[in-house]
Design an enzyme around this catalytic site. Structure first.
Site, PDB file in Angstrom:
ATOM      1  N   ARG A  57       3.837  22.402 -13.613  1.00  0.00           N
ATOM      2  CA  ARG A  57       4.340  21.230 -12.898  1.00  0.00           C
ATOM      3  C   ARG A  57       5.568  21.567 -12.054  1.00  0.00           C
ATOM      4  O   ARG A  57       6.068  20.733 -11.307  1.00  0.00           O
ATOM      5  CB  ARG A  57       4.714  20.119 -13.890  1.00  0.00           C
ATOM      6  N   TYR A  85       6.033  20.930  -8.178  1.00  0.00           N
ATOM      7  CA  TYR A  85       6.307  19.541  -7.780  1.00  0.00           C
ATOM      8  C   TYR A  85       7.715  19.126  -8.237  1.00  0.00           C
ATOM      9  O   TYR A  85       8.539  18.683  -7.427  1.00  0.00           O
ATOM     10  CB  TYR A  85       5.253  18.630  -8.408  1.00  0.00           C
ATOM     11  N   GLU A 132      10.375  20.852  -9.340  1.00  0.00           N
ATOM     12  CA  GLU A 132      11.509  21.591  -8.781  1.00  0.00           C
ATOM     13  C   GLU A 132      11.600  21.411  -7.268  1.00  0.00           C
ATOM     14  O   GLU A 132      12.688  21.423  -6.691  1.00  0.00           O
ATOM     15  CB  GLU A 132      11.418  23.071  -9.155  1.00  0.00           C
ATOM     16  N   GLY A 144      -2.992  10.686 -27.029  1.00  0.00           N
ATOM     17  CA  GLY A 144      -2.856   9.412 -26.308  1.00  0.00           C
ATOM     18  C   GLY A 144      -1.585   8.655 -26.629  1.00  0.00           C
ATOM     19  O   GLY A 144      -1.385   7.536 -26.173  1.00  0.00           O
ATOM     20  N   GLN A 184       1.419   9.679 -25.796  1.00  0.00           N
ATOM     21  CA  GLN A 184       2.417   9.845 -24.722  1.00  0.00           C
ATOM     22  C   GLN A 184       2.465   8.568 -23.886  1.00  0.00           C
ATOM     23  O   GLN A 184       1.453   7.866 -23.784  1.00  0.00           O
ATOM     24  CB  GLN A 184       2.112  11.077 -23.851  1.00  0.00           C
ATOM     25  N   PRO A 199       4.836  15.330 -19.812  1.00  0.00           N
ATOM     26  CA  PRO A 199       5.929  14.602 -20.467  1.00  0.00           C
ATOM     27  C   PRO A 199       5.421  13.641 -21.545  1.00  0.00           C
ATOM     28  O   PRO A 199       4.412  12.960 -21.351  1.00  0.00           O
ATOM     29  CB  PRO A 199       6.571  13.821 -19.316  1.00  0.00           C
TER      30      PRO A 199
END
Ligand code: UDP
Length: 290
Positions: free
Chosen positions: A109, A112, A114, A174, A176, A241
């Site tokens: 990721r 995107y 950074e 699920g 998250q 995340p």
């Protein structure tokens, strides 16, 4: 890169609308005056931005520089669509703008996350050093009509799967969370931020603080579509995340803004749109048999 001309077809005949195809990693040359620039360029779905990570990074960083140069040349105000991804996999929740994030610089990721972080730095410095009038919006998960069915993001994917009767693909267990903001609310927030004369380069979170687990989102999509689809579980992607929820105190205070469309209502509108798109793209077969 990931948009569709169909999404702007209704604007094409408007006398004050003009479309130009341009890659923001190339310098932006515009004749005549420019009052405001909204930099919304970049694929935003993890599936899409990871297809060509170096181009994604250039889009954020070189794109920001090119548009900032244009803003400087024209004396225009410029708004950057930054992202909740600047917080990475956050260790505090909800996330206020003062939180500096927990981001992996070398994971899938990173191109995107950074890229967007570096772009914020460019906006900040172009304001401080050169007096460019900048605005920075940190956008949290947005959904609504015209999001592409095959885009890979969770809401459009679940609706598409539900309408097909296919299993809904849940990553991890699920649990998250994400906080989903309806597109009209987001656009209103962006316009208020652009119009605000006080905020300067301080970033402002724009999102809906109504935090939902991905399992709950799946259940809501099934209920709203009336689908009998099952659920299927896959491995959790790296660096996905675990929590995401905006603290929108600053937006409320400075912009008098908060979202007005509930997730349930927004889902209904998006489902209606996706159903009519399907009918448009796949007209009913047959016509002779009775
Ligand atoms: N997700 C999922 N199934 C899917 C697509 C996404 O469970 O088919 C999960 C994904 O792993 C993440 C969340 O839904 O935890 C939101 O993913 P999305 O790609 O929409 O955006 P992100 O917030 O991760 O950038």
């Amino acid at each position: 890169m990931t948009g569709s001309m169909d999404n702007i077809a209704h604007l094409a005949s408007h006398p004050r609308f003009q479309f130009r195809r341009h890659d923001v990693i190339e310098p932006a040359i515009v004749k005549g005056p420019v009052a405001e620039i909204y930099n919304l360029a970049s694929p935003a779905s993890p599936l899409k931005y990871q297809e060509d990570p170096i181009h994604t990074f250039k889009t954020s960083v070189w794109g920001a520089l090119n548009l900032l140069e244009l803003a400087r040349e024209k004396g225009a105000r410029i708004l950057q669509s930054s992202t909740s991804e600047v917080y990475g996999d956050p260790t505090v929740s909800p996330q206020p703008e003062s939180y500096h994030g927990n981001v992996n610089t070398t994971g899938p990721r990173a191109c995107y996350d950074e890229g967007k972080r570096a772009a914020e730095t460019l906006f900040y410095e172009m304001s401080a050093r050169h007096g460019v009038e900048v605005r920075i919006a940190r956008i949290f998960n947005t959904y609504g009509p015209r999001l592409q069915a095959g885009d890979g993001r969770v809401v459009s994917t679940f609706i598409d799967q539900a309408l097909d009767g296919a299993p809904l693909t849940i990553n991890g267990d699920g649990s998250q969370t994400r906080s989903f903001c309806y597109v009209d609310d987001l656009v209103e927030g962006l316009m208020r931020l652009m119009a605000n004369d006080e905020v300067g380069s301080a970033p402002v979170n724009l999102g809906n603080p109504d935090e939902r687990s991905i399992s709950d989102a799946a259940a809501l999509v099934l209920a709203a579509t009336g689908s009998k689809s099952e659920l299927t579980w896959r491995a959790m992607p790296q660096d996905d995340p675990l929590r995401r929820c905006p603290d929108i105190s600053r937006a409320q205070e400075l912009l008098d803004w908060r979202p007005t469309v509930s997730f349930e209502e927004g889902l209904q509108r998006m489902i209606a749109h996706m159903v009519s798109e399907r009918a448009r793209q796949r007209p009913a077969a047959g016509g002779g048999a009775s």
